[in-house]
Design an enzyme around this catalytic site. Structure first.
Site, mmCIF file in Angstrom:
data_model
loop_
_atom_site.group_PDB
_atom_site.id
_atom_site.type_symbol
_atom_site.label_atom_id
_atom_site.label_comp_id
_atom_site.label_asym_id
_atom_site.label_seq_id
_atom_site.Cartn_x
_atom_site.Cartn_y
_atom_site.Cartn_z
ATOM 1 N N ASP A 1 0.859 -1.185 0.000
ATOM 2 C CA ASP A 1 0.000 0.000 0.000
ATOM 3 C C ASP A 1 0.894 1.232 0.000
ATOM 4 O OD1 ASP A 1 -2.909 1.061 0.394
ATOM 5 O OD2 ASP A 1 -1.694 2.225 1.784
ATOM 6 N N GLU B 1 0.941 5.663 0.162
ATOM 7 C CA GLU B 1 0.278 6.944 0.373
ATOM 8 C C GLU B 1 1.052 7.967 -0.447
ATOM 9 O OE1 GLU B 1 -2.553 7.402 1.919
ATOM 10 O OE2 GLU B 1 -2.650 5.291 2.538
ATOM 11 N N HIS C 1 -5.804 4.956 5.842
ATOM 12 C CA HIS C 1 -4.973 5.879 5.068
ATOM 13 C C HIS C 1 -3.591 6.041 5.679
ATOM 14 C CE1 HIS C 1 -8.556 6.466 2.836
ATOM 15 N NE2 HIS C 1 -9.191 7.038 3.837
ATOM 16 N N ASP D 1 -3.250 -0.007 6.300
ATOM 17 C CA ASP D 1 -3.995 -0.476 5.137
ATOM 18 C C ASP D 1 -3.353 -1.702 4.498
ATOM 19 O OD1 ASP D 1 -5.732 1.574 5.581
ATOM 20 O OD2 ASP D 1 -5.265 2.705 3.768
#
Length: 223
Positions: A23, A25, A181, A186
């Protein structure tokens, strides 16, 4: 594949691919121009019964690459302040060298020949990972250049929902929206969801498949 023990080895489960849950960001939606700010990578393992689960997770805060775009809306959404020195951010290259090292070691231990990215809405994460690797001019990436396992698609099929939080809850996996987030949170929830779907499919008899010769023999017996 006719040997049930072989079917319970990770190297046979996904055609020799080692699944790596990722994941990211970011500071926007454009992998070409927007900064990668955080990445987490969860490695998986399979036990002797063919049950897949989490092995370990790597997590890095990333320094924006030179000239990177930082969309204010994206930063407000994920709550990341790229200028905060307490982030302990490292360069993209430093992070990916560590990721490559860990992934290749786990891939080799599982006797797999390549790794494949697992992510929720995988095209997004795969795009940012691929572009960062390209920027860093890193060779011999362990990841398949275009194939992925998308848990949004898998969850839609197996659970009936494509939103990560809803799919996790429906699968009996706790999900705290206050923690969402964060790449670390996540990634681990995505990994749990992926493992749940794979293991559930196995428990329902979807895996292992009968080998062709077994199918032929069974058809002959029935005839």
């Amino acid at each position: 594949m006719s040997d049930i023990c072989d079917a319970n080895k990770l190297k046979y489960r996904f055609r020799g691919y080692f699944p790596v849950v990722i994941d990211v960001e970011t500071a926007g939606f454009n992998s070409q121009t927007d900064a990668l700010l955080e990445i987490a990578v969860t490695l998986l393992k399979m036990d002797n019964e063919g049950v897949i689960g989490i092995d370990k997770t790597l997590h890095f805060h990333i320094e924006p690459f030179e000239g990177a775009n930082l969309e204010p809306e994206a930063l407000a959404f994920n709550g990341i302040d790229p200028t905060n020195p307490l982030r302990g951010a490292v360069s993209e290259k430093e992070a990916f060298l560590e990721i490559f090292k860990a992934v290749k070691k786990a891939q080799k231990a599982s006797d797999c020949h390549r790794s494949i990215i697992v992510a929720h809405n995988a095209a997004f994460d795969h795009g940012f990972v691929s572009k960062a690797i390209e920027r860093c001019d890193l060779k011999r990436s362990p990841f398949h250049p275009f194939a992925t396992f998308d848990t949004a698609t898998l969850a839609g099929l197996a659970i009936g929902h494509t939103v990560l939080a809803k799919a996790c809850i429906m699968a009996g996996i706790p999900f705290d929206n206050k923690e969402a987030h964060s790449a670390l949170y996540d990634t681990e929830r995505t990994a749990e969801l992926f493992c749940h779907i794979v293991n559930r499919w196995k428990s329902l008899g979807g895996w292992p498949l009968l080998a062709v010769d077994e199918q032929d023999a069974q058809s002959g017996t029935e005839a």
